[in-house]
Design an enzyme around this catalytic site. Structure first.
Site: not given
Length: 583
Positions: A100, A364
């Site tokens: 970083e 069904s």
């Protein structure tokens, strides 16, 4: 040749020009300072209190408990234990600094060398490849500011960066960063992230785990080990390389640790689909900006039984029959309280909730609404109906067995799920519109087809809504609305009690001597209905045992056919397995 003498007029003219330049310089300097002060005041007039740097801010937490008070899910931001650098393995802060801000300990908060290098890299690549923000600047932005890209926010960031560097030493700034940076999945700080991704405190992470955590701030969602382990692995290898480049570790160790990266599958959390559904339901009643603990209707024992039974069925007989997915819901027939919900094979692989959000043809399993319409028009279960070829326009439905029984009772026709009878009843009692209205009265939502195919379940329904719409058949005729949190309105009467009793009796026959025999549970009364689409893309069983509704669907997400799977087969067997856990 001698130089011409400078006349007094020329000397005066030179002094006058120099004076004007000096006055202009002073003027510009003064007003430049005034403008700079004005810009600073404009940017800083409502800056947050820097003293709040260590105050942890997070989204309110939502804790979900089952009906017995046991926690099974949490939502909101997770904040771990605040840790000092001395508490952490030295590899973790070293990894963060390496990737970083490798000049973190050598600049005063703003790294002009790093900014210049980032600008050069970005220009030569034609796109943003590197950022120039230091760890201190990221702390200023994380603690106090938003991500808006404006001049004012950048000025405020620089002012806060200067304040942080003057107020804290480098180790303290790094500690603030490690404890407050967002690392994905609702986690803030390395300890919360370590517990989320590895199941351990950040005190105990090894080198490759430290590299994973250090790689997250750039893109927490994209590098999340849970959702994208491949990207998380690649990013961790970049971090290890950066550590080797800065001398924090050797290149041999970087290669060795890179080979160790492995993300085991996270443990299954029972009730995850239910938790997502319940959390959406409770949002409207939660107090704003406050943590909340909510007791739900979930029966964790039934939930585990449903998930286990579904997984076992799909991994065994389901795999052999080309079935990749399924869903199960369990709810109280009298109230609609949902006791269990499995929205698929494995939440860790797919969090799509097939029990709630998938809409499929019921086949069904839609027929009970047609039979109810017949009862409400004066028929009884012992009345005779004709099972014989029938034609509606150019459409001629056939029975599943392609055999015709002639005159049979209404009860027998439902037990054996006779297609021709369903079509005759639909057309005899008004067609698809009253049939759709009957289903919608009981709880089916959405538009249903306005043609005779509705008799064979060609509309689309969800498993949860279909299961709830069956409840009036078994609770005396009351419509229920599925819910996850207690205190709902009283159910509405939508069927006359005598018609509900007739429907219960006919669906008991489905299990006792019809298509649903595989759902029978020894010593208990089981009633329900099978459902299968003509091309084997969907198979269902919806039924009840001991006052509890259980709905089952099986099929494939891509809608490919299964291998001859019918509702009376695997779904009825799965219903039986779940019903065995019902007390």
């Amino acid at each position: 040749m001698p130089k011409p003498a400078t006349t007094p007029a020329r000397k005066k003219q030179g002094r006058s020009f120099s004076g004007r330049m000096l006055k202009a310089a002073v003027f510009l300097t003064v007003w430049g300072l005034v403008a700079l002060v004005a810009i600073v005041i404009w940017a800083a007039y409502d800056l947050p209190r820097p003293e709040s740097a260590m105050d942890a801010e997070r989204r309110p937490a939502l804790v979900l408990q089952d009906r017995m008070g046991q926690t099974f899910a949490t939502y909101g931001d997770l904040v771990g234990e605040p840790l000092r650098l001395a508490d952490l393995p030295p590899e973790l802060p070293a990894a963060v600094v390496a990737v970083e801000d490798h000049r973190f300990f050598h600049h005063s908060g703003i790294d002009f060398i790093g900014l210049a290098r980032a600008m050069w890299v970005n220009v030569t690549n034609g796109r943003v490849v590197q950022g120039g923000s230091t760890i201190t600047q990221q702390v200023a932005k994380t603690l106090f500011l938003t991500n808006e890209r404006t001049l004012r926010r950048k000025i405020r960031e620089l002012l806060l960066t200067i304040w942080l560097e003057r107020t804290f030493n480098k180790n303290q700034i790094l500690e603030i960063y490690l404890n407050r940076v967002y690392l994905g999945a609702g986690t803030w700080g390395v300890d919360a992230a370590s517990r989320m991704y590895f199941g351990i405190s950040a005190r105990k992470v090894n080198l490759w785990q430290a590299a994973v955590l250090a790689g997250l701030p750039r893109a927490p969602s994209r590098f999340n080990p849970r959702s994208n382990p491949a990207a998380a692995t690649a990013r961790a290898k970049e971090v290890l390389t950066a550590m080797a480049d800065t001398g924090a570790i050797t290149r041999d160790r970087a290669r060795t640790e890179a080979a160790k990266i492995n993300f085991p599958k996270s443990a299954r959390q029972p009730g995850a689909w239910f938790a997502d559904w319940a959390s959406d339901q409770v949002q409207s009643v939660l107090p704003p900006d406050r943590d909340a603990t909510v007791r739900t209707t979930l029966d964790l024992r039934l939930q585990i039984a449903a998930e286990t039974a579904l997984g076992t069925m799909l991994d065994g007989p389901g795999a052999a029959a080309g079935v990749d997915q399924g869903a199960v819901v369990v709810l109280d027939a009298a109230t609609g309280a949902v006791r269990a919900m499995a929205g698929g094979r494995d939440y860790r692989d797919s969090n799509f909730n097939r029990a709630v959000n998938a809409r499929r043809q019921p086949g069904s399993a839609f027929k009970p609404f047609i039979w109810l319409m017949a009862l409400e028009n004066g028929m009884t279960p012992t009345d005779m109906v004709l099972d014989a070829p029938v034609r509606v326009g150019n459409w001629q439905p056939e029975d599943f067995e392609r055999e015709y029984r002639g005159e049979i009772t209404l009860d027998e026709a439902l037990a054996h799920s006779v297609n021709t009878v369903s079509v005759r009843l639909l057309t005899r009692f008004g067609g698809p519109k009253p049939a759709a209205a009957t289903a919608q009265r009981l709880g089916i939502t959405g538009k249903l087809p306005n043609d005779a195919t509705l008799a064979l379940g060609t509309g689309e329904v969800g498993l949860l809504e279909l299961t709830a719409a069956y409840a009036p058949f078994f609770n005396g005729g009351f419509r229920v609305t599925p819910f996850a949190v207690e205190a709902r309105e009283a159910p509405e009467s939508v069927i006359r009690p005598e018609h509900a009793a007739m429907m219960t009796g006919m669906m008991e026959a489905v299990v006792a001597r019809g298509t649903g025999k595989a759902a029978a549970v020894p010593g208990r009364i089981v009633a329900g209905k099978t459902g299968t689409t003509s091309d084997y893309r969907d198979a269902w069983f919806i039924g009840t045992v001991n006052g509890v509704m259980i709905g089952v669907w099986m099929g494939n997400d891509d809608n490919t056919p299964m291998k001859n799977v019918v509702g009376g087969g695997l779904p009825a067997r799965l219903f039986h397995d779940v019903a065995m856990a019902v007390r």
